[in-house]
Scaffold this motif. Structure first.
Motif, PDB file in Angstrom:
ATOM      1  N   VAL A  16       0.824  -1.206   0.000  1.00  0.00           N
ATOM      2  CA  VAL A  16       0.000   0.000   0.000  1.00  0.00           C
ATOM      3  C   VAL A  16       0.859   1.257   0.000  1.00  0.00           C
ATOM      4  CG1 VAL A  16      -0.215   0.078   2.527  1.00  0.00           C
ATOM      5  CG2 VAL A  16      -2.022   1.061   1.087  1.00  0.00           C
ATOM      6  N   TRP A  17       2.052   1.206   0.595  1.00  0.00           N
ATOM      7  CA  TRP A  17       2.903   2.396   0.654  1.00  0.00           C
ATOM      8  C   TRP A  17       3.604   2.689  -0.677  1.00  0.00           C
ATOM      9  CZ3 TRP A  17       3.664  -1.562   4.386  1.00  0.00           C
ATOM     10  CH2 TRP A  17       4.590  -2.547   4.023  1.00  0.00           C
ATOM     11  N   ASN A  18       3.466   1.764  -1.647  1.00  0.00           N
ATOM     12  CA  ASN A  18       3.995   2.014  -2.992  1.00  0.00           C
ATOM     13  C   ASN A  18       2.885   2.164  -4.030  1.00  0.00           C
ATOM     14  OD1 ASN A  18       6.749   2.072  -2.435  1.00  0.00           O
ATOM     15  ND2 ASN A  18       6.946  -0.153  -2.565  1.00  0.00           N
ATOM     16  N   ASP A  19       1.648   2.128  -3.579  1.00  0.00           N
ATOM     17  CA  ASP A  19       0.497   2.272  -4.470  1.00  0.00           C
ATOM     18  C   ASP A  19       0.148   3.758  -4.553  1.00  0.00           C
ATOM     19  OD1 ASP A  19      -1.945   2.325  -5.754  1.00  0.00           O
ATOM     20  OD2 ASP A  19      -2.729   0.559  -4.712  1.00  0.00           O
ATOM     21  N   THR A  20       0.416   4.371  -5.694  1.00  0.00           N
ATOM     22  CA  THR A  20       0.224   5.820  -5.815  1.00  0.00           C
ATOM     23  C   THR A  20      -1.233   6.235  -5.613  1.00  0.00           C
ATOM     24  OG1 THR A  20       0.026   5.578  -8.230  1.00  0.00           O
ATOM     25  CG2 THR A  20       2.206   6.118  -7.335  1.00  0.00           C
ATOM     26  N   THR A  21      -2.176   5.314  -5.832  1.00  0.00           N
ATOM     27  CA  THR A  21      -3.587   5.659  -5.624  1.00  0.00           C
ATOM     28  C   THR A  21      -3.945   5.728  -4.141  1.00  0.00           C
ATOM     29  OG1 THR A  21      -4.352   3.346  -5.673  1.00  0.00           O
ATOM     30  CG2 THR A  21      -4.177   4.506  -7.790  1.00  0.00           C
ATOM     31  N   ASP A  78       1.341  -0.207  23.054  1.00  0.00           N
ATOM     32  CA  ASP A  78       0.852  -1.192  24.023  1.00  0.00           C
ATOM     33  C   ASP A  78       0.016  -2.218  23.279  1.00  0.00           C
ATOM     34  OD1 ASP A  78      -0.234  -2.654  26.048  1.00  0.00           O
ATOM     35  OD2 ASP A  78      -1.451  -1.039  26.882  1.00  0.00           O
ATOM     36  N   SER A  79       0.589  -3.368  22.988  1.00  0.00           N
ATOM     37  CA  SER A  79      -0.126  -4.382  22.210  1.00  0.00           C
ATOM     38  C   SER A  79      -1.111  -5.172  23.051  1.00  0.00           C
ATOM     39  CB  SER A  79       0.873  -5.351  21.566  1.00  0.00           C
ATOM     40  OG  SER A  79       1.646  -5.985  22.569  1.00  0.00           O
ATOM     41  N   GLY A  80      -1.178  -4.892  24.342  1.00  0.00           N
ATOM     42  CA  GLY A  80      -2.037  -5.682  25.208  1.00  0.00           C
ATOM     43  C   GLY A  80      -3.374  -5.058  25.519  1.00  0.00           C
ATOM     44  N   ARG A  81      -3.688  -3.908  24.910  1.00  0.00           N
ATOM     45  CA  ARG A  81      -4.957  -3.249  25.215  1.00  0.00           C
ATOM     46  C   ARG A  81      -6.092  -3.951  24.497  1.00  0.00           C
ATOM     47  NH1 ARG A  81      -3.882   2.662  23.556  1.00  0.00           N
ATOM     48  NH2 ARG A  81      -6.127   2.580  23.244  1.00  0.00           N
ATOM     49  N   ALA A  82      -6.783  -4.806  25.230  1.00  0.00           N
ATOM     50  CA  ALA A  82      -7.789  -5.667  24.617  1.00  0.00           C
ATOM     51  C   ALA A  82      -8.979  -4.882  24.087  1.00  0.00           C
ATOM     52  CB  ALA A  82      -8.264  -6.707  25.636  1.00  0.00           C
ATOM     53  N   GLU A  83      -9.196  -3.672  24.614  1.00  0.00           N
ATOM     54  CA  GLU A  83     -10.391  -2.940  24.207  1.00  0.00           C
ATOM     55  C   GLU A  83     -10.222  -2.259  22.857  1.00  0.00           C
ATOM     56  OE1 GLU A  83      -7.974   0.173  26.472  1.00  0.00           O
ATOM     57  OE2 GLU A  83      -8.346  -1.986  26.530  1.00  0.00           O
ATOM     58  N   THR A  84      -9.015  -2.315  22.273  1.00  0.00           N
ATOM     59  CA  THR A  84      -8.753  -1.634  21.020  1.00  0.00           C
ATOM     60  C   THR A  84      -8.817  -2.616  19.859  1.00  0.00           C
ATOM     61  OG1 THR A  84      -7.311  -0.073  22.161  1.00  0.00           O
ATOM     62  CG2 THR A  84      -7.123  -0.174  19.776  1.00  0.00           C
ATOM     63  N   THR A  85      -9.656  -2.315  18.876  1.00  0.00           N
ATOM     64  CA  THR A  85      -9.788  -3.153  17.691  1.00  0.00           C
ATOM     65  C   THR A  85      -8.757  -2.729  16.650  1.00  0.00           C
ATOM     66  OG1 THR A  85     -12.157  -3.385  18.092  1.00  0.00           O
ATOM     67  CG2 THR A  85     -11.370  -3.902  15.882  1.00  0.00           C
ATOM     68  N   THR A  86      -8.135  -3.704  15.999  1.00  0.00           N
ATOM     69  CA  THR A  86      -7.122  -3.417  14.986  1.00  0.00           C
ATOM     70  C   THR A  86      -7.684  -3.677  13.591  1.00  0.00           C
ATOM     71  OG1 THR A  86      -5.309  -3.977  16.487  1.00  0.00           O
ATOM     72  CG2 THR A  86      -4.819  -3.998  14.136  1.00  0.00           C
ATOM     73  N   TRP A  87      -7.466  -2.712  12.692  1.00  0.00           N
ATOM     74  CA  TRP A  87      -7.901  -2.812  11.308  1.00  0.00           C
ATOM     75  C   TRP A  87      -6.655  -2.846  10.427  1.00  0.00           C
ATOM     76  CZ3 TRP A  87     -12.331  -3.711   8.820  1.00  0.00           C
ATOM     77  CH2 TRP A  87     -12.374  -3.456   7.455  1.00  0.00           C
ATOM     78  N   GLN A  88      -6.509  -3.908   9.649  1.00  0.00           N
ATOM     79  CA  GLN A  88      -5.335  -4.053   8.799  1.00  0.00           C
ATOM     80  C   GLN A  88      -5.470  -3.211   7.536  1.00  0.00           C
ATOM     81  OE1 GLN A  88      -5.270  -8.389   8.411  1.00  0.00           O
ATOM     82  NE2 GLN A  88      -3.389  -8.423   9.619  1.00  0.00           N
ATOM     83  N   VAL A  89      -4.369  -2.587   7.141  1.00  0.00           N
ATOM     84  CA  VAL A  89      -4.330  -1.767   5.929  1.00  0.00           C
ATOM     85  C   VAL A  89      -3.183  -2.278   5.070  1.00  0.00           C
ATOM     86  CG1 VAL A  89      -4.061   0.550   4.978  1.00  0.00           C
ATOM     87  CG2 VAL A  89      -5.238   0.227   7.166  1.00  0.00           C
ATOM     88  N   THR A  90      -3.520  -3.020   4.022  1.00  0.00           N
ATOM     89  CA  THR A  90      -2.495  -3.571   3.127  1.00  0.00           C
ATOM     90  C   THR A  90      -2.710  -3.168   1.674  1.00  0.00           C
ATOM     91  OG1 THR A  90      -3.723  -5.626   2.720  1.00  0.00           O
ATOM     92  CG2 THR A  90      -2.258  -5.583   4.637  1.00  0.00           C
ATOM     93  N   THR A  91      -3.893  -2.641   1.353  1.00  0.00           N
ATOM     94  CA  THR A  91      -4.208  -2.268  -0.026  1.00  0.00           C
ATOM     95  C   THR A  91      -4.837  -0.881  -0.054  1.00  0.00           C
ATOM     96  OG1 THR A  91      -6.459  -3.165   0.040  1.00  0.00           O
ATOM     97  CG2 THR A  91      -4.678  -4.684  -0.582  1.00  0.00           C
ATOM     98  N   SER A  92      -4.960  -0.334  -1.254  1.00  0.00           N
ATOM     99  CA  SER A  92      -5.584   0.978  -1.411  1.00  0.00           C
ATOM    100  C   SER A  92      -7.034   0.954  -0.941  1.00  0.00           C
ATOM    101  CB  SER A  92      -5.513   1.418  -2.875  1.00  0.00           C
ATOM    102  OG  SER A  92      -6.126   2.677  -3.054  1.00  0.00           O
ATOM    103  N   ALA A  93      -7.747  -0.128  -1.258  1.00  0.00           N
ATOM    104  CA  ALA A  93      -9.148  -0.235  -0.838  1.00  0.00           C
ATOM    105  C   ALA A  93      -9.258  -0.263   0.683  1.00  0.00           C
ATOM    106  CB  ALA A  93      -9.786  -1.483  -1.446  1.00  0.00           C
ATOM    107  N   GLU A  94      -8.365  -1.004   1.328  1.00  0.00           N
ATOM    108  CA  GLU A  94      -8.390  -1.062   2.793  1.00  0.00           C
ATOM    109  C   GLU A  94      -8.008   0.281   3.406  1.00  0.00           C
ATOM    110  OE1 GLU A  94      -7.385  -5.825   3.402  1.00  0.00           O
ATOM    111  OE2 GLU A  94      -5.831  -4.307   3.737  1.00  0.00           O
ATOM    112  N   ALA A  95      -7.119   1.010   2.748  1.00  0.00           N
ATOM    113  CA  ALA A  95      -6.752   2.342   3.240  1.00  0.00           C
ATOM    114  C   ALA A  95      -7.952   3.281   3.175  1.00  0.00           C
ATOM    115  CB  ALA A  95      -5.590   2.901   2.426  1.00  0.00           C
ATOM    116  N   GLY A  96      -8.703   3.204   2.072  1.00  0.00           N
ATOM    117  CA  GLY A  96      -9.888   4.047   1.953  1.00  0.00           C
ATOM    118  C   GLY A  96     -10.930   3.721   3.001  1.00  0.00           C
TER     119      GLY A  96
END
Length: 261
Positions: A16-21, A78-96
């Protein structure tokens, strides 16, 4: 919410960091994350130095990326904060989609904006972590948090379903906290059947329920407030009697009585 910017699983997919879009979206995401107390994690920080994103970033974004890279390399989050949801961003669509999530508010549904909203306001100002308290007192645009009120427990299931439907249609996660009175009349009594029903409905929809320990919001009003009200208008016989009756009650009775009666 955490947004983890990382390499895609498929080797033939452009990072995603090399996707110009996606680069402008990534810039906006890290700015919004700082505004709205989200976390951005650069899980592949060592790969970013030569990326299109890093090399082409404006000075402000470049400096922020350097900070995020250092945090990533030091594993400073702090990777142990259970109350925080993580959203993965690997593509332009996921970034949007991540940016749309970051721009949407965390919603808190209460029965009454006047009573429960006042309790929520005090709780956030006194008890919340500093980033959340700052967002509450000085909200960004668009809002990071929004309070909804149903007008009563009977309308809360419908409100929750509507919010869940709206989230599905927008292809966004449901970010909804539901605060409900317990209506308990003693410390050992369980919440009312209505409160339990609302809590179950919230869990089914993916919302986060929070049932008050005491009977209702008014039971959290501290004694000094009642004393102040009594001193403010001592000549009103009905008001004075009500205040005196409340203050003469044992704490358990006062915590679990219906303050409207």
């Amino acid at each position: 919410m955490r947004f983890a910017i990382e390499r895609p699983l498929e080797e033939d997919t452009v990072p995603v960091w090399n996707d110009t879009t996606a680069l402008q979206t990534l810039d906006r995401l890290i700015v919004r994350a700082d505004e709205a107390a989200h976390d951005v994690l650069l899980l592949d920080a060592d790969l970013l130095d030569d990326s299109e994103w890093f090399q082409g970033a404006r000075q402000t974004a470049h400096d922020r990326l350097l900070e995020l890279c250092e945090l990533a390399r030091a594993s400073a989050w702090d990777s142990g904060r259970a109350e925080t949801t993580t959203w993965q961003v690997t593509t332009s669509a996921e970034a949007g989609r991540a940016l749309r999530i970051a721009n949407s508010p965390l919603k808190v549904l209460v029965e009454s904006r006047l009573r429960d909203g006042a309790l929520l306001d005090v709780a956030v100002r006194l008890l919340a972590r500093e980033p959340v308290r700052r967002l509450w007192i000085t909200p960004p645009i668009p809002l990071a948090m929004e309070v909804l009120h149903a007008g009563g427990t009977g309308d809360m299931p419908g409100f929750m379903e509507q919010e869940a439907n709206n989230a599905r249609e927008a292809e966004l996660p449901l970010r909804l906290i539901v605060v409900v009175d317990s209506d308990r009349t003693s410390p050992k009594q369980p919440p009312s059947s209505k409160a339990a029903e609302i809590e179950q409905k919230a869990r089914e929809l993916g919302a986060r329920p929070f049932t008050l320990t005491k009977h209702e919001a008014e039971n959290y009003i501290p004694d000094f407030h009642w004393h102040a009200e009594l001193a403010r208008d001592p000549r009103n016989p009905r008001w004075a009697k009500e205040m005196t009756d409340i203050l003469s009650m044992p704490s358990n009775d006062r915590d679990y009585c219906d303050m409207e009666k």
